[in-house]
Design an enzyme around this catalytic site. Sequence first.
Site, PDB file in Angstrom:
ATOM      1  N   HIS A  21      -0.314   5.281   6.943  1.00  0.00           N
ATOM      2  CA  HIS A  21       0.042   4.120   6.116  1.00  0.00           C
ATOM      3  C   HIS A  21       0.892   3.128   6.909  1.00  0.00           C
ATOM      4  O   HIS A  21       0.803   1.918   6.692  1.00  0.00           O
ATOM      5  CB  HIS A  21       0.784   4.590   4.871  1.00  0.00           C
ATOM      6  CG  HIS A  21       0.958   3.531   3.839  1.00  0.00           C
ATOM      7  ND1 HIS A  21      -0.108   2.894   3.237  1.00  0.00           N
ATOM      8  CD2 HIS A  21       2.078   2.968   3.307  1.00  0.00           C
ATOM      9  CE1 HIS A  21       0.342   1.986   2.375  1.00  0.00           C
ATOM     10  NE2 HIS A  21       1.656   2.018   2.401  1.00  0.00           N
TER      11      HIS A  21
ATOM     12  N   LYS B 221       0.601 -11.661  -2.937  1.00  0.00           N
ATOM     13  CA  LYS B 221       0.792 -11.093  -4.273  1.00  0.00           C
ATOM     14  C   LYS B 221       2.223 -10.602  -4.454  1.00  0.00           C
ATOM     15  O   LYS B 221       2.958 -10.379  -3.493  1.00  0.00           O
ATOM     16  CB  LYS B 221      -0.166  -9.930  -4.520  1.00  0.00           C
ATOM     17  CG  LYS B 221       0.105  -8.690  -3.680  1.00  0.00           C
ATOM     18  CD  LYS B 221      -0.847  -7.576  -4.043  1.00  0.00           C
ATOM     19  CE  LYS B 221      -0.667  -6.363  -3.157  1.00  0.00           C
ATOM     20  NZ  LYS B 221       0.642  -5.751  -3.207  1.00  0.00           N
TER      21      LYS B 221
END
Length: 315
Positions: A134, A196
């Site tokens: 990640h 976002k």
Amino acid sequence: MNGNGHNIKIFCGNANPTLAKAIADELGVELGKSEVGRFSDGEISVHITETVRGRDVFLVQPTQPPVNEHLMELLIMIDAFKRASAGRVTAVIPYYGYARQDRKAKARDPITAKLVADIITSAGADRVLTMDLHAAQIQGYFDIPVDHLLGIPILVKHFIDRKIEDIVVVSPDMGSVTRARNFAQYLDAPIAIIDKRRPKANVSEVMNVIGDVKAKNIILIDDMIDTAGTIVQAAAALKQFGAYDVYAACTHPILSGPAIERIENSAIKELIVTDTVKLTEDKIIDKIKVLSVAPLFAEAIKSIHDNNSVSRLFV
């Protein structure tokens, strides 16, 4: 590919035996024999049913859902191999769970990526082979060697073969910009970014699109898709900004909770994933295409076993 069947051993837990078998087949070796079950109270029972003394053991066990079950299987099997005098134990973790908390984003946060790295090391792993962490810095959380493979070349090949024109590669958030840029380089395509705001975990709100996507075919790229909220909202926003077909790609298809329903009803034309995480039957839908990472992991395992460079596989 012919591995050294005398010294190399490929084992797996219950997380993704299909992938482990595919890797073993690529290497031309039999999958190691072991029994991984449960005691009546739920504790994990492990028994290695063949000798591993002095052997080079590769344990294939992604920590996919249920994460805690598969992580404990990984740890207990590593311990079993070390106590059985294995020459070297490599934890092959195609999907490394607990990676999302990789830093203290706010006060009193744990750093689970580091905690799990410490536990795997303490269990006795000699090295780790993984794919698309990640965050790349998680490699540094281990005090043992880590080989970090990339899924991008596998995913890119699919789109090159499809010969899609007027492509723009889109990052669904600011954190995936580097991944999107690397993906776009293979395709010689421009990139765009979804700006976002995420009010809370697993809830995302698309705000804006940075870049030109009008009348373009889109490839949304991320390392993993969990509940699919981010990727589905991104696809909807791109359509509003005039995009044509929207494709999505990720290495790790966690697809938990409402993910499948969201993808099925979304503007995404096709979702390309790899088999680092085994999809259950209820998650296999027409929109999802699975590519295998087995050949790449087999190449990496052979290189590690033969003490050759693995870096050539990173690109």
